[in-house]
Design a protein around this motif. Sequence first.
Motif, PDB file in Angstrom:
ATOM      1  N   ALA A 129       1.003  -1.250   0.072  1.00 34.77           N
ATOM      2  CA  ALA A 129       0.140  -0.023   0.049  1.00 34.77           C
ATOM      3  C   ALA A 129       0.860   1.353   0.010  1.00 34.77           C
ATOM      4  O   ALA A 129       0.401   2.203  -0.562  1.00 34.77           O
ATOM      5  CB  ALA A 129      -0.874  -0.056   1.269  1.00 34.77           C
ATOM      6  N   SER A 130       2.356   1.029   0.608  1.00 30.03           N
ATOM      7  CA  SER A 130       3.177   2.163   0.538  1.00 30.03           C
ATOM      8  C   SER A 130       4.391   1.696   0.798  1.00 30.03           C
ATOM      9  O   SER A 130       4.345   0.167   0.998  1.00 30.03           O
ATOM     10  CB  SER A 130       2.713   3.492   1.556  1.00 30.03           C
ATOM     11  OG  SER A 130       2.786   2.987   2.980  1.00 30.03           O
TER      12      SER A 130
ATOM     13  N   GLU B  76       3.942  -0.023   4.436  1.00 35.63           N
ATOM     14  CA  GLU B  76       2.605  -1.006   4.639  1.00 35.63           C
ATOM     15  C   GLU B  76       2.452  -1.854   3.508  1.00 35.63           C
ATOM     16  O   GLU B  76       2.224  -1.645   2.588  1.00 35.63           O
ATOM     17  CB  GLU B  76       1.548   0.039   4.767  1.00 35.63           C
ATOM     18  CG  GLU B  76       0.158  -0.812   5.220  1.00 35.63           C
ATOM     19  CD  GLU B  76      -0.906  -0.012   5.182  1.00 35.63           C
ATOM     20  OE1 GLU B  76      -1.326   0.246   6.464  1.00 35.63           O
ATOM     21  OE2 GLU B  76      -1.619   0.479   4.426  1.00 35.63           O
TER      22      GLU B  76
ATOM     23  N   ALA C 236      -0.388  -4.980   2.491  1.00 34.72           N
ATOM     24  CA  ALA C 236      -1.703  -5.027   2.775  1.00 34.72           C
ATOM     25  C   ALA C 236      -2.115  -6.507   1.963  1.00 34.72           C
ATOM     26  O   ALA C 236      -1.651  -6.888   0.873  1.00 34.72           O
ATOM     27  CB  ALA C 236      -2.587  -4.023   1.920  1.00 34.72           C
TER      28      ALA C 236
ATOM     29  N   THR D 125      -5.490  -9.352   1.195  1.00 35.92           N
ATOM     30  CA  THR D 125      -6.698  -9.886   1.396  1.00 35.92           C
ATOM     31  C   THR D 125      -6.975 -11.280   1.568  1.00 35.92           C
ATOM     32  O   THR D 125      -6.473 -12.231   0.710  1.00 35.92           O
ATOM     33  CB  THR D 125      -7.514  -9.572   0.153  1.00 35.92           C
ATOM     34  OG1 THR D 125      -7.366  -8.163  -0.086  1.00 35.92           O
ATOM     35  CG2 THR D 125      -8.971  -9.931   0.236  1.00 35.92           C
TER      36      THR D 125
ATOM     37  N   ARG E 207      -1.868  -4.424   6.920  1.00 36.45           N
ATOM     38  CA  ARG E 207      -3.316  -4.452   6.881  1.00 36.45           C
ATOM     39  C   ARG E 207      -3.783  -5.925   6.197  1.00 36.45           C
ATOM     40  O   ARG E 207      -3.271  -5.975   5.171  1.00 36.45           O
ATOM     41  CB  ARG E 207      -3.535  -3.181   6.078  1.00 36.45           C
ATOM     42  CG  ARG E 207      -5.108  -3.108   6.119  1.00 36.45           C
ATOM     43  CD  ARG E 207      -5.541  -1.752   5.660  1.00 36.45           C
ATOM     44  NE  ARG E 207      -4.474  -1.372   4.905  1.00 36.45           N
ATOM     45  CZ  ARG E 207      -4.882  -1.081   3.501  1.00 36.45           C
ATOM     46  NH1 ARG E 207      -5.833  -1.733   2.900  1.00 36.45           N
ATOM     47  NH2 ARG E 207      -4.023  -0.532   2.698  1.00 36.45           N
TER      48      ARG E 207
END
Length: 283
Positions: free
Chosen positions: A233-234, A237, A239, A241, A275
């Motif tokens: 995401a950055s 971070e 991410a 699912t 995340r």
Amino acid sequence: MTRLSLLAAAMLAAGAAPAAAGLFDVPDPEIVYEGAAPGLAAGVTVIRSAQDLEKVIANLEPAPDRDRLDVKDRTLLLVVGRPRENACRETLLEEISTRGIRARVRLTERFAEKGCACAGTPRPPRAFLVAVGRIVRRATLLPTDAVVPCTPGLEQGDHGAKGPELLFEASWDDDAGGRIIADAGAWAEACARMSPADRCPEIDFDIERVVLVTGRARSNGCRETRVIKAVFASEEEAAFTVEEIYPGRGQMCTQIFRAPKVFAFRVPASVMRVRVTTRESRR
């Protein structure tokens, strides 16, 4: 002086020697945490009490492992670099030295050369917690600026289009979610709990981290877990699912309890947050 006084003086002198040696038997500095400190200014802070430590922890991302933060027998130094405005910027902790009650910390602030089109979003300052001898009461920060050549890798950012690298899948008894493994000791401990336990490759924790993504417990033979998306995401971070698959209505399933599935991903050391988004589906 009487014989008794002489004996007492000798015993006192003999007892004083070990105490004096212990006073100057200062342990080597040890980095016990590396992360980020959003909102904090660059500098070094001496931490000698539990109250001061609690104030510091509230400003760190990710949260430190409290078991490694000892302010009873050692002093902690919070070292914070400058804000990192793009992917080219980085802060390196080069040296920590102590002499008596004083500590000196050398940081290198890396910048890309002028004209380099650096990608990436602004990132909070790099932060380190360093354990030093309890005798240390003062600290000085000595920053140095270093310009690095502009390369295609810098201009594209740290990660480009490539996402986290899946190392393996296994199972273990742990809570659902994501966690970051940042050192060899924690990696060995985690691997020992997995089944099978011989899949863990060697990781260079100077430049890499491992993210463990754990699913929910599987209460029957039809239950399954899979990671259907893994992206950055950055720069800081990752991410993921996760899809939790449940049996459809009326489906006959073997009644066997299985430990949650865990997925191990290799990521750069810049990743400090995870995340995990979970969705449910039925066969």
